[in-house]
Scaffold this motif. Structure first.
Motif, mmCIF file in Angstrom:
data_model
loop_
_atom_site.group_PDB
_atom_site.id
_atom_site.type_symbol
_atom_site.label_atom_id
_atom_site.label_comp_id
_atom_site.label_asym_id
_atom_site.label_seq_id
_atom_site.Cartn_x
_atom_site.Cartn_y
_atom_site.Cartn_z
ATOM 1 N N TRP A 33 36.810 36.623 32.848
ATOM 2 C CA TRP A 33 36.381 35.333 32.576
ATOM 3 C C TRP A 33 35.227 35.076 31.731
ATOM 4 C CZ3 TRP A 33 36.496 33.666 38.490
ATOM 5 C CH2 TRP A 33 37.662 33.712 39.034
ATOM 6 N N ILE A 65 32.778 39.108 34.147
ATOM 7 C CA ILE A 65 32.457 37.686 33.995
ATOM 8 C C ILE A 65 31.462 37.682 32.889
ATOM 9 C CG2 ILE A 65 31.956 35.414 34.843
ATOM 10 C CD1 ILE A 65 33.080 36.325 37.613
ATOM 11 N N ASP A 89 36.554 29.782 32.079
ATOM 12 C CA ASP A 89 37.252 29.903 33.321
ATOM 13 C C ASP A 89 36.684 29.529 34.567
ATOM 14 O OD1 ASP A 89 39.402 31.321 32.031
ATOM 15 O OD2 ASP A 89 37.654 32.740 31.535
ATOM 16 N N VAL A 245 36.502 26.938 39.663
ATOM 17 C CA VAL A 245 37.364 27.608 38.781
ATOM 18 C C VAL A 245 38.381 27.066 38.290
ATOM 19 C CG1 VAL A 245 38.473 30.043 38.579
ATOM 20 C CG2 VAL A 245 36.218 29.754 39.758
ATOM 21 N N ARG A 249 43.607 30.039 37.039
ATOM 22 C CA ARG A 249 42.954 31.588 37.136
ATOM 23 C C ARG A 249 42.643 31.906 38.549
ATOM 24 N NH1 ARG A 249 43.009 34.573 33.111
ATOM 25 N NH2 ARG A 249 40.870 35.152 32.536
#
Length: 343
Positions: A33, A65, A89, A245, A249
């Motif tokens: 992400w 992430i 994301d 978010v 996703r």
């Protein structure tokens, strides 16, 4: 018989290969992400980075992430559009700064006098129903709202002294859109520039200061180095910010990783609570960069009274706004009746 013997011989030769296959399988690639926060690097180290670090450490390599700071991928005002498109994301921001395409836009961030202390925010969301409203409204526009928490109050740090409401007149301040709209009735001139440009804008005289944070943040990001005074009166007791978010996703994420994400967010909330709360007291008492100034409470009451009129104005803009304002009114009635330390 020939056919049967051929079948058995072929099966015997195939068996070892079948058994050996798992040994050559490769580990699954992690889910990746891109995540952008409203905060610049110095502030993000305290308000967003701990959450991302927690998730990356505890996701066992299954979710990675990458965190980006204010305006690094897109300007803060375009954060939500980028989230909807999937350019990023995840987002950590308030609704106001990221130009939320929902009726909640003006009600996040620093809605004037909706809160008095940092813990008011989780109480409003978890006990008074704001979480349900936020979740419903963001699902309508392709995003999953995950959680909200409070941060610091919205005070003023300026190059000019403020000891009276009249001193607000003509101040050019970096502030949130809704806070700027509210303060403009007192002569404040809101200035909209990228977050990382605010410090230089004070040095060049483009700004007279900020109505953006409490004193903890002023010291952490360098604003205390370019301004001289800190007004102890505020226009909101706590920032309302959230984690979001992209809806698809989030839907695609396995349940055990959703749990890791939520645990990281909650751990981050706890850390921010003590970091801000402790800093607000310590830096007022012992900080050596900003001189404290105050407007007498009886005079500042005209600003508080104006906020209630502002609430009425916003409530008339739609059903969702009215629902949230009713909750703010209900909660403030409770804490005002409770007395100190709630008021």
């Amino acid at each position: 018989m020939t056919t049967r013997r051929k079948f058995l011989r072929t099966a015997a030769m195939a068996a070892p290969a079948t058994m050996a296959a798992p040994a050559i399988l490769h580990a699954q690639e992690p889910i990746r992400w891109r995540f952008q926060t409203y905060a610049g690097a110095a502030l993000a180290a305290e308000v967003t980075q701990p959450v991302i670090d927690y998730i990356n450490t505890n996701a066992n390599g299954e979710l990675e992430i990458e965190l980006y700071f204010a305006d690094q991928i897109v300007p803060t005002g375009e954060l939500f559009q980028a989230l909807q498109r999937g350019t990023i994301d995840g987002v950590h921001s308030d609704d106001d700064s990221m130009a939320s395409p929902t009726p909640l836009r003006q009600l996040g961030g620093y809605f004037p006098f909706a809160t008095k202390h940092i813990l008011d925010v989780p109480v409003l969301f978890n006990q008074y129903g704001l979480a349900d409203i936020w979740r419903e409204e963001y699902r309508k526009v392709g995003a999953e709202w995950l959680s909200a928490a409070g941060q610091d109050p919205c005070n003023f740090n300026t190059t000019r002294e403020i000891t009276s409401v009249s001193d607000l007149d003509g101040l050019r301040l970096y502030t949130f859109p809704t806070a700027g709209r509210f303060l403009s009735q007192f002569g404040v001139v809101p200035v909209n520039i990228p977050y990382e440009d605010a410090e230089v804008a004070v040095q060049t005289g483009e700004l007279d200061g900020m109505a953006w944070s409490g004193i903890t943040e002023d010291y952490a990001v360098g604003w205390a180095d370019v301004t001289d005074y800190f007004l102890t009166n505020n226009i909101s007791g706590a920032w309302i910010g959230s984690y979001f978010v992209n809806q698809q996703r989030w839907a695609d994420l396995p349940e055990h990783l959703k749990s890791v994400v939520m645990a990281g967010i909650e751990a981050g909330h706890t850390y921010r609570n003590q970091w801000y709360w402790g800093g607000e007291a310590r830096l007022r008492a012992r900080g050596d960069k900003l001189e404290l100034r105050s407007v007498p409470a009886e005079e500042w009451k005209q600003v508080e009274d104006a906020a209630l009129e502002f609430w009425n104005e916003i409530a008339e803009e739609g059903e969702v706004q009215a629902r949230v304002i009713d909750i703010f009114r209900d909660y403030n009635e409770v804490i005002n009746a409770a007395g100190e330390p709630y008021t």
